[in-house]
Design a protein around this motif. Sequence first.
Motif, PDB file in Angstrom:
ATOM      1  N   LYS A   1       0.808  -1.202   0.171  1.00 45.78           N
ATOM      2  CA  LYS A   1      -0.117   0.165   0.143  1.00 45.78           C
ATOM      3  C   LYS A   1       1.040   1.193  -0.087  1.00 45.78           C
ATOM      4  CE  LYS A   1      -4.139  -1.818   2.220  1.00 45.78           C
ATOM      5  NZ  LYS A   1      -5.065  -1.655   3.349  1.00 45.78           N
ATOM      6  N   GLU A   2       2.019   1.268   0.687  1.00 47.58           N
ATOM      7  CA  GLU A   2       2.822   2.176   0.737  1.00 47.58           C
ATOM      8  C   GLU A   2       3.398   2.641  -0.447  1.00 47.58           C
ATOM      9  OE1 GLU A   2       6.513   3.916   3.585  1.00 47.58           O
ATOM     10  OE2 GLU A   2       5.714   2.001   3.993  1.00 47.58           O
ATOM     11  N   ASN A   3       3.832   1.576  -1.209  1.00 48.97           N
ATOM     12  CA  ASN A   3       4.647   1.847  -2.551  1.00 48.97           C
ATOM     13  C   ASN A   3       3.851   1.280  -3.775  1.00 48.97           C
ATOM     14  OD1 ASN A   3       7.568   2.465  -1.409  1.00 48.97           O
ATOM     15  ND2 ASN A   3       6.667   0.534  -0.411  1.00 48.97           N
ATOM     16  N   MET A   4       2.524   1.483  -3.669  1.00 50.76           N
ATOM     17  CA  MET A   4       1.310   0.824  -4.888  1.00 50.76           C
ATOM     18  C   MET A   4       1.855   1.596  -6.018  1.00 50.76           C
ATOM     19  SD  MET A   4      -0.668  -0.953  -5.699  1.00 50.76           S
ATOM     20  CE  MET A   4      -1.322  -1.674  -4.032  1.00 50.76           C
ATOM     21  N   ALA A   5       1.973   2.965  -6.061  1.00 50.79           N
ATOM     22  CA  ALA A   5       2.119   3.860  -7.086  1.00 50.79           C
ATOM     23  C   ALA A   5       3.590   3.330  -7.874  1.00 50.79           C
ATOM     24  CB  ALA A   5       2.209   5.277  -6.880  1.00 50.79           C
ATOM     25  N   LEU A   6       4.513   3.286  -7.031  1.00 53.11           N
ATOM     26  CA  LEU A   6       5.953   3.011  -7.568  1.00 53.11           C
ATOM     27  C   LEU A   6       5.825   1.467  -8.206  1.00 53.11           C
ATOM     28  CD1 LEU A   6       8.801   3.579  -7.737  1.00 53.11           C
ATOM     29  CD2 LEU A   6       9.343   2.532  -5.691  1.00 53.11           C
ATOM     30  N   ILE A   7       4.985   0.678  -7.489  1.00 52.73           N
ATOM     31  CA  ILE A   7       4.955  -0.792  -8.029  1.00 52.73           C
ATOM     32  C   ILE A   7       4.317  -0.745  -9.533  1.00 52.73           C
ATOM     33  CG2 ILE A   7       3.865  -3.025  -7.626  1.00 52.73           C
ATOM     34  CD1 ILE A   7       4.308  -2.535  -4.751  1.00 52.73           C
ATOM     35  N   ILE A   8       3.123  -0.016  -9.357  1.00 51.69           N
ATOM     36  CA  ILE A   8       2.499  -0.063 -10.830  1.00 51.69           C
ATOM     37  C   ILE A   8       3.262   0.819 -11.725  1.00 51.69           C
ATOM     38  CG2 ILE A   8       0.543   1.079 -11.698  1.00 51.69           C
ATOM     39  CD1 ILE A   8      -1.216   1.149  -9.197  1.00 51.69           C
ATOM     40  N   ILE A   9       4.006   1.712 -11.569  1.00 52.60           N
ATOM     41  CA  ILE A   9       4.764   2.340 -12.607  1.00 52.60           C
ATOM     42  C   ILE A   9       5.808   1.410 -12.933  1.00 52.60           C
ATOM     43  CG2 ILE A   9       6.851   4.244 -13.009  1.00 52.60           C
ATOM     44  CD1 ILE A   9       4.843   5.965 -10.989  1.00 52.60           C
ATOM     45  N   THR A  10       6.389   0.656 -12.021  1.00 49.85           N
ATOM     46  CA  THR A  10       7.705  -0.446 -12.562  1.00 49.85           C
ATOM     47  C   THR A  10       6.918  -1.283 -13.177  1.00 49.85           C
ATOM     48  OG1 THR A  10       8.765   0.217 -10.106  1.00 49.85           O
ATOM     49  CG2 THR A  10       9.343  -1.748 -11.472  1.00 49.85           C
ATOM     50  N   SER A  11       5.853  -1.865 -12.831  1.00 46.62           N
ATOM     51  CA  SER A  11       5.433  -2.946 -13.429  1.00 46.62           C
ATOM     52  C   SER A  11       5.171  -2.614 -15.102  1.00 46.62           C
ATOM     53  CB  SER A  11       3.841  -3.612 -12.818  1.00 46.62           C
ATOM     54  OG  SER A  11       4.211  -4.119 -11.582  1.00 46.62           O
ATOM     55  N   LEU A  12       4.476  -1.263 -15.168  1.00 44.41           N
ATOM     56  CA  LEU A  12       4.087  -0.976 -16.491  1.00 44.41           C
ATOM     57  C   LEU A  12       5.459  -0.901 -17.303  1.00 44.41           C
ATOM     58  CD1 LEU A  12       1.569   2.033 -15.773  1.00 44.41           C
ATOM     59  CD2 LEU A  12       1.194  -0.188 -17.077  1.00 44.41           C
ATOM     60  N   ILE A  13       6.746  -0.120 -16.571  1.00 43.97           N
ATOM     61  CA  ILE A  13       7.855   0.074 -17.211  1.00 43.97           C
ATOM     62  C   ILE A  13       8.284  -1.378 -17.764  1.00 43.97           C
ATOM     63  CG2 ILE A  13      10.389   0.746 -17.115  1.00 43.97           C
ATOM     64  CD1 ILE A  13       9.264   2.860 -14.919  1.00 43.97           C
ATOM     65  N   ILE A  14       8.428  -2.430 -16.932  1.00 39.75           N
ATOM     66  CA  ILE A  14       8.582  -3.840 -17.201  1.00 39.75           C
ATOM     67  C   ILE A  14       7.928  -4.350 -18.425  1.00 39.75           C
ATOM     68  CG2 ILE A  14       9.063  -6.088 -16.243  1.00 39.75           C
ATOM     69  CD1 ILE A  14       9.642  -5.106 -13.653  1.00 39.75           C
TER      70      ILE A  14
ATOM     71  N   ILE B   1       6.382  -2.768 -20.632  1.00 46.80           N
ATOM     72  CA  ILE B   1       6.569  -2.005 -21.872  1.00 46.80           C
ATOM     73  C   ILE B   1       8.122  -2.277 -22.390  1.00 46.80           C
ATOM     74  CG2 ILE B   1       7.355   0.416 -22.844  1.00 46.80           C
ATOM     75  CD1 ILE B   1       5.125   1.476 -20.736  1.00 46.80           C
ATOM     76  N   LEU B   2       9.075  -2.544 -21.329  1.00 46.63           N
ATOM     77  CA  LEU B   2      10.313  -2.930 -21.882  1.00 46.63           C
ATOM     78  C   LEU B   2      10.108  -4.524 -22.393  1.00 46.63           C
ATOM     79  CD1 LEU B   2      12.540  -1.857 -19.017  1.00 46.63           C
ATOM     80  CD2 LEU B   2      12.486  -0.808 -21.280  1.00 46.63           C
ATOM     81  N   THR B   3       9.365  -5.117 -21.780  1.00 43.74           N
ATOM     82  CA  THR B   3       9.118  -6.612 -22.461  1.00 43.74           C
ATOM     83  C   THR B   3       8.688  -6.530 -23.918  1.00 43.74           C
ATOM     84  OG1 THR B   3       9.167  -7.343 -19.967  1.00 43.74           O
ATOM     85  CG2 THR B   3       8.466  -9.129 -21.846  1.00 43.74           C
ATOM     86  N   SER B   4       7.594  -5.802 -24.091  1.00 41.08           N
ATOM     87  CA  SER B   4       6.822  -5.766 -25.129  1.00 41.08           C
ATOM     88  C   SER B   4       7.793  -5.304 -26.194  1.00 41.08           C
ATOM     89  CB  SER B   4       5.752  -4.887 -25.020  1.00 41.08           C
ATOM     90  OG  SER B   4       4.841  -5.311 -23.851  1.00 41.08           O
ATOM     91  N   CYS B   5       8.810  -4.176 -25.927  1.00 43.09           N
ATOM     92  CA  CYS B   5       9.645  -3.677 -26.823  1.00 43.09           C
ATOM     93  C   CYS B   5      10.856  -4.723 -27.079  1.00 43.09           C
ATOM     94  CB  CYS B   5      10.314  -2.379 -26.231  1.00 43.09           C
ATOM     95  SG  CYS B   5       8.975  -0.860 -25.983  1.00 43.09           S
ATOM     96  N   LEU B   6      11.141  -5.620 -26.341  1.00 42.97           N
ATOM     97  CA  LEU B   6      12.088  -6.594 -26.579  1.00 42.97           C
ATOM     98  C   LEU B   6      11.581  -7.592 -27.633  1.00 42.97           C
ATOM     99  CD1 LEU B   6      14.732  -7.607 -25.938  1.00 42.97           C
ATOM    100  CD2 LEU B   6      13.870  -8.835 -23.931  1.00 42.97           C
ATOM    101  N   ALA B   7      10.144  -8.156 -27.171  1.00 44.24           N
ATOM    102  CA  ALA B   7       9.610  -8.737 -28.049  1.00 44.24           C
ATOM    103  C   ALA B   7       9.265  -8.622 -29.541  1.00 44.24           C
ATOM    104  CB  ALA B   7       8.285  -9.394 -27.477  1.00 44.24           C
ATOM    105  N   LEU B   8       8.794  -7.072 -29.360  1.00 42.90           N
ATOM    106  CA  LEU B   8       8.774  -6.577 -30.992  1.00 42.90           C
ATOM    107  C   LEU B   8      10.189  -6.397 -31.742  1.00 42.90           C
ATOM    108  CD1 LEU B   8       6.730  -5.402 -32.889  1.00 42.90           C
ATOM    109  CD2 LEU B   8       7.252  -3.113 -31.545  1.00 42.90           C
ATOM    110  N   THR B   9      10.999  -6.138 -30.972  1.00 38.32           N
ATOM    111  CA  THR B   9      12.155  -6.299 -31.460  1.00 38.32           C
ATOM    112  C   THR B   9      12.572  -7.445 -32.168  1.00 38.32           C
ATOM    113  OG1 THR B   9      13.008  -4.287 -30.189  1.00 38.32           O
ATOM    114  CG2 THR B   9      14.950  -5.501 -31.129  1.00 38.32           C
ATOM    115  N   GLY B  10      12.400  -8.459 -31.281  1.00 35.62           N
ATOM    116  CA  GLY B  10      12.938  -9.617 -31.664  1.00 35.62           C
ATOM    117  C   GLY B  10      12.136 -10.209 -32.661  1.00 35.62           C
ATOM    118  N   TRP B  11      10.839  -9.848 -33.016  1.00 34.72           N
ATOM    119  CA  TRP B  11       9.844 -10.143 -34.041  1.00 34.72           C
ATOM    120  C   TRP B  11      10.242  -9.551 -35.163  1.00 34.72           C
ATOM    121  CZ3 TRP B  11       6.738  -7.175 -36.945  1.00 34.72           C
ATOM    122  CH2 TRP B  11       5.764  -8.265 -37.960  1.00 34.72           C
ATOM    123  N   LEU B  12      10.868  -8.217 -35.096  1.00 31.03           N
ATOM    124  CA  LEU B  12      11.078  -7.446 -36.282  1.00 31.03           C
ATOM    125  C   LEU B  12      12.419  -7.911 -36.736  1.00 31.03           C
ATOM    126  CD1 LEU B  12      10.209  -3.637 -35.157  1.00 31.03           C
ATOM    127  CD2 LEU B  12       9.058  -5.102 -36.950  1.00 31.03           C
TER     128      LEU B  12
END
Length: 285
Positions: free
Chosen positions: A6-19, A21-32
């Motif tokens: 609860k104390e770090n909810m915002a940070l966890i959400i932002i970190t999860s989103l960043i991870i 996005i990065l995973t999606s970018c990595l997968a897209l890069t591999g596909w490309l």
Amino acid sequence: PVSFFKENMALIIITSLIIFILTSCLALTGWLLKRSKKLQHSLEKRSEELAIERDRAEKASAMKSSFISNISHEIRTPLNAVVGFSQLLSNEELGLEPEEKAEYGEHILMNSKVLLNLIDEVLDLSRMDADRIAYKIMDNNLVEIAKAAADAARLDIKPEVEVLVHSDSDKVMIETDKERLYQVFCNLLSNAKKFTDSGSITIDIETPHAKDYVVVKVSDTGTGIAAQDLPHIFDRFYRAKSSRQTPGNGLGLSLVHAIATFYRGTVTCRSVPGERTVFSVLLPT
């Protein structure tokens, strides 16, 4: 106490989103990258195909130029003879004797036949190349066709040469076009007659025990064919280098090869210079 999540909810959400996005970018890069490799391979393959097609087009253009050059040369020779002797016959000032007129007429007739035969062979080859020949496939007696071609060959053969037909049976049936197979025999016999001054020209018809094919051999006791000429004798307009000048345009054996190939058969040649030449045609029954 307040929980860590609860104390770090915002940070966890932002970190999860960043991870994510990065995973999606990595997968897209591999596909490309994978897609890029496929496209590159496809382009390389297409480039090779285009190079092959270009080479074929260049060869076809060269063959066309060579064909036009060869056919022009082959037509010009008998045509010049026809025109020349015709001019002599039409010139009344020369006062030609009847014997001379008859001789010149024979020359005109002979060269006219050569010219007509050349045109027929060129048309046959062009129809075969375009697959526009209508074959009349039916059961025919191979022995009868061979004997008919032998009879035709005897009409204008040297007195010291005999034409023979050998077969284990008087009746060897094969599904074929009678006229085309007769043409094969006539062309092989005509080729043998040019280089045989004495001895024999023999047609042997062999039926192996398998009975799913027949072998026709046309052999002669002529001058033979040099080893360097054997690989090219079925090429169009190719004429073996010889010390003797013989009539012909280099298309007869090409027709034999084309007809045999159409029937899913083969034609080969063996020769011993100065002794004999044997053409073997294998045809499925």
